[in-house]
Design an enzyme around this catalytic site. Structure first.
Site, PDB file in Angstrom:
ATOM      1  N   SER A  44       0.854  -1.197   0.000  1.00  0.00           N
ATOM      2  CA  SER A  44       0.000   0.000   0.000  1.00  0.00           C
ATOM      3  C   SER A  44       0.886   1.241   0.000  1.00  0.00           C
ATOM      4  CB  SER A  44      -0.938  -0.002   1.210  1.00  0.00           C
ATOM      5  OG  SER A  44      -0.207  -0.338   2.365  1.00  0.00           O
ATOM      6  N   PRO A 226      10.430  35.169  -3.598  1.00  0.00           N
ATOM      7  CA  PRO A 226       9.900  35.072  -4.960  1.00  0.00           C
ATOM      8  C   PRO A 226      10.339  33.826  -5.723  1.00  0.00           C
ATOM      9  CG  PRO A 226      11.695  36.652  -4.842  1.00  0.00           C
ATOM     10  CD  PRO A 226      11.433  36.229  -3.435  1.00  0.00           C
ATOM     11  N   ASP A 249       2.313  26.538  -0.950  1.00  0.00           N
ATOM     12  CA  ASP A 249       1.408  26.898  -2.036  1.00  0.00           C
ATOM     13  C   ASP A 249       2.078  26.644  -3.389  1.00  0.00           C
ATOM     14  OD1 ASP A 249       2.892  29.162  -2.660  1.00  0.00           O
ATOM     15  OD2 ASP A 249       1.663  30.497  -1.441  1.00  0.00           O
ATOM     16  N   LYS A 271      -3.280  26.857  -4.716  1.00  0.00           N
ATOM     17  CA  LYS A 271      -4.466  27.587  -5.156  1.00  0.00           C
ATOM     18  C   LYS A 271      -4.060  28.357  -6.384  1.00  0.00           C
ATOM     19  CE  LYS A 271      -6.289  29.411  -1.184  1.00  0.00           C
ATOM     20  NZ  LYS A 271      -5.396  30.500  -1.188  1.00  0.00           N
ATOM     21  N   ASP A 304       5.971  37.216   0.453  1.00  0.00           N
ATOM     22  CA  ASP A 304       5.746  37.561   1.850  1.00  0.00           C
ATOM     23  C   ASP A 304       4.354  37.038   2.225  1.00  0.00           C
ATOM     24  OD1 ASP A 304       6.532  40.297   3.893  1.00  0.00           O
ATOM     25  OD2 ASP A 304       4.758  39.057   4.147  1.00  0.00           O
ATOM     26  N   THR A 332       8.717  40.050  -0.979  1.00  0.00           N
ATOM     27  CA  THR A 332       7.539  39.950  -1.832  1.00  0.00           C
ATOM     28  C   THR A 332       7.928  40.077  -3.312  1.00  0.00           C
ATOM     29  OG1 THR A 332       5.287  40.740  -2.103  1.00  0.00           O
ATOM     30  CG2 THR A 332       6.970  42.427  -1.743  1.00  0.00           C
ATOM     31  N   MET A 384      -1.228  39.234  -9.662  1.00  0.00           N
ATOM     32  CA  MET A 384      -2.301  38.484 -10.326  1.00  0.00           C
ATOM     33  C   MET A 384      -2.932  39.321 -11.436  1.00  0.00           C
ATOM     34  SD  MET A 384      -3.816  36.708  -6.903  1.00  0.00           S
ATOM     35  CE  MET A 384      -3.472  38.108  -5.856  1.00  0.00           C
TER      36      MET A 384
HETATM   37  N1  SAH Z   1       2.536  36.488  -1.154  1.00  0.00           N
HETATM   38  C1  SAH Z   1       3.054  36.630  -2.509  1.00  0.00           C
HETATM   39  C2  SAH Z   1       1.957  36.967  -3.503  1.00  0.00           C
HETATM   40  C3  SAH Z   1       0.952  35.854  -3.685  1.00  0.00           C
HETATM   41  S1  SAH Z   1      -0.249  36.249  -4.897  1.00  0.00           S
HETATM   42  C4  SAH Z   1       4.166  37.676  -2.518  1.00  0.00           C
HETATM   43  O1  SAH Z   1       4.371  38.364  -1.533  1.00  0.00           O
HETATM   44  O2  SAH Z   1       4.848  37.781  -3.535  1.00  0.00           O
HETATM   45  C5  SAH Z   1       0.392  35.464  -6.326  1.00  0.00           C
HETATM   46  C6  SAH Z   1       0.914  36.496  -7.307  1.00  0.00           C
HETATM   47  O3  SAH Z   1       2.200  36.949  -6.901  1.00  0.00           O
HETATM   48  C7  SAH Z   1       1.152  35.956  -8.708  1.00  0.00           C
HETATM   49  O4  SAH Z   1      -0.039  35.947  -9.456  1.00  0.00           O
HETATM   50  C8  SAH Z   1       2.143  36.965  -9.252  1.00  0.00           C
HETATM   51  O5  SAH Z   1       1.478  38.171  -9.631  1.00  0.00           O
HETATM   52  C9  SAH Z   1       2.958  37.281  -8.026  1.00  0.00           C
HETATM   53  N2  SAH Z   1       4.231  36.527  -7.974  1.00  0.00           N
HETATM   54  C10 SAH Z   1       4.608  35.632  -7.056  1.00  0.00           C
HETATM   55  N3  SAH Z   1       5.865  35.187  -7.300  1.00  0.00           N
HETATM   56  C11 SAH Z   1       6.289  35.834  -8.396  1.00  0.00           C
HETATM   57  C12 SAH Z   1       7.494  35.830  -9.162  1.00  0.00           C
HETATM   58  N4  SAH Z   1       8.531  35.062  -8.829  1.00  0.00           N
HETATM   59  N5  SAH Z   1       7.580  36.637 -10.232  1.00  0.00           N
HETATM   60  C13 SAH Z   1       6.555  37.440 -10.590  1.00  0.00           C
HETATM   61  N6  SAH Z   1       5.394  37.477  -9.914  1.00  0.00           N
HETATM   62  C14 SAH Z   1       5.250  36.693  -8.834  1.00  0.00           C
END
Ligand code: SAH
Length: 467
Positions: A44, A226, A249, A271, A304, A332, A384
């Site tokens: 399993s 990132p 995520d 998500k 972040d 971020t 996004m």
């Molecule tokens: N908490 C994350 C954002 C999550 S929302 C932060 O602080 O970055 C998800 C969005 O983040 C994606 O749709 C995109 O717009 C952006 N994003 C996350 N990682 C990225 C990356 N390496 N390069 C460009 N955009 C990114």
């Protein structure tokens, strides 16, 4: 040196593993990084193993390992977590000429799997002859620093203490004991009073750990940055190194996940803006359920965790369940994207504020203070933004923005496949439509790449030509 370290070329070699649980998963994660032809025997198997088999990364037999199964195998792993069954596997495998490793059984194994720091082509292997697995993990985490000179005597004394330490329950409680010994108590005692003091400190430390209530579980909400693993904070690294469970995520890439403690369970809870996703309530429940088992949960969120990450809902669930927690910030995506342009987020005489805005929220396209965003010199980072680009462009122009306002799109910021596209507001929708739709991107309104970034981009094949 009882165990002689060698680096074995596994490309196209047969490796057979018996077992389908956590021990098997931990070994397979390592073995899958090699070019070995892997066969797994498990009645399993864990879903991950079945998924790897479906993806053609290994061959899965849903039955026990049997005579004839180790034919032409270079290595055989007994990872069934059942000593009698592992011994049976080992006996067959040896008779068929393979080298055998039984997970967590030093005496029954022909070879050990070291703790590995993987920076291909440089690989560092760390072994402790079974004296202290927790020590091996600490060295792995601390390799960036110089190795403390005290580790030798501490490990030797620690090994002599392992039988006594077995009074602590196996798993987290024992790990915490050894972690404190190697982290603080041992080195301090050695500095204070030499090896005798270390022996004493071990006894005291064991008493204090035996007197502790079973741990209550803890959740760290950790910013993964990132994507470039070097953009993790030291605190994030430490949390990953202690995690029992990592719930991540979709945007957290493999090189970051590889930094988690090898025994940690890795759970994807992805998500996607408009795509298939795990429900937020299910994610909250997953975090709480593992915390309640007394585990150290790392909730790993891209960038972040406090930026567009639905952190509040997860925090409410964790606090509601009475679990302790900490929020560990990260870099971020907007910061990484602006850095890629060789620009700054704010500039005297241009903008005294920069807004982080989202292209869409749960209701659909998100409304903002478009009038403020349309002013000359305004700078905004849009998360996004892919699906919302046409909407954003329309709203800004409608509120009087100059169609020639510079706009930069940074895709996969900080990752090896980072791309920068420069255009103006009038060309935003057309430009973003021409880029890879599954890739995360940040749109920076009001910022163009500095000249230096433009010329680097032209020279580097990784960075797309700029319009
Ligand atoms: N908490 C994350 C954002 C999550 S929302 C932060 O602080 O970055 C998800 C969005 O983040 C994606 O749709 C995109 O717009 C952006 N994003 C996350 N990682 C990225 C990356 N390496 N390069 C460009 N955009 C990114």
């Amino acid at each position: 040196m009882q165990h002689f370290p060698i680096f074995l070329d596994l490309s196209d070699r047969r490796v057979v593993l018996a077992g389908g649980g956590d021990a098997a998963l931990a070994k397979l994660r390592l073995l899958l990084r090699t070019g070995a032809r892997i066969t797994v025997h498990a009645e399993s198997p864990a879903p991950e193993i079945a998924a790897w088999a479906d993806a053609g990364r290994l061959i899965l037999h849903r039955r026990r390992f049997a005579a004839g199964d180790a034919g032409a195998a270079t290595l055989v792993y007994g990872a069934t977590e059942d000593p009698a069954e592992d011994a049976r596997v080992a006996a067959i495998a040896r008779a068929e000429g393979a080298l055998v490793n039984i997970v967590d059984d030093l005496a029954g194994s022909d070879f050990l799997t070291p703790a590995i720091v993987d920076r291909s082509p440089v690989t560092i292997a760390i072994g402790t002859e079974g004296a202290a697995p927790v020590l091996a993990r600490m060295i792995k985490a601390d390799l960036e620093d110089r190795l403390p000179a005290a580790l030798g005597p501490l490990a030797r004394i620690g090994k002599g203490f392992r039988k006594l330490a077995a009074a602590l329950p196996h798993g987290r409680a024992r790990r915490a004991f050894w972690a404190e010994y190697y982290d603080t108590a041992g080195p301090r005692a050695l500095a204070r009073g030499g090896e005798d003091a270390v022996r004493h400190s071990l006894g005291d430390l064991l008493d204090s750990h035996l007197g502790r209530a079973p741990s209550a579980g803890h959740v760290d909400f950790v910013g993964a940055g990132p994507g470039d693993p070097e953009l993790l904070t030291l605190k994030a690294r430490k949390a990953l190194d202690r995690a029992d469970v990592v719930i991540h995520d979709r945007l957290v890439p493999a090189p970051v996940l590889e930094l988690a403690r090898r025994e940690a369970r890795i759970i994807a809870a992805g998500k996607q803006g408009f795509g298939p996703s795990v429900r937020q309530d299910d994610i909250n429940a997953l975090i709480v359920e593992h915390g309640r088992q007394g585990l150290h949960v790392v909730r790993l969120k891209s960038g972040d965790p406090t930026v567009f990450g639905r952190l509040d809902e997860e925090l409410d669930a964790v606090i509601g369940a009475g679990l302790s927690h900490a929020v560990i910030p990260g870099i971020t995506a907007a910061s990484a994207a602006v850095a890629a342009l060789d620009q700054s987020q704010t500039r005297r005489g241009r903008n005294a504020e920069m807004r982080l805005i989202t292209g869409h929220d749960m209701q659909g396209y998100a409304e903002h203070d478009w009038r403020a965003l349309a002013r000359p010199g305004a700078v905004a980072a849009i998360y996004m933004a892919r699906k919302a680009a046409r909407f954003v462009q329309g709203r800004l122009l409608m509120h009087g923005a100059d169609p020639a306002t510079p706009v930069s799109i940074v895709e996969n910021a900080s990752r090896p496949d980072q791309r920068i596209l420069a255009c103006d507001l009038a060309g935003l929708d057309a430009t973003i439509s021409g880029t890879g739709s599954g890739q995360p991107a940040i749109v920076l309104v009001g910022l163009a790449p500095r000249e230096a970034a433009r010329s680097t981009a032209r020279l580097s094949p990784q960075l797309e030509a700029l319009s």
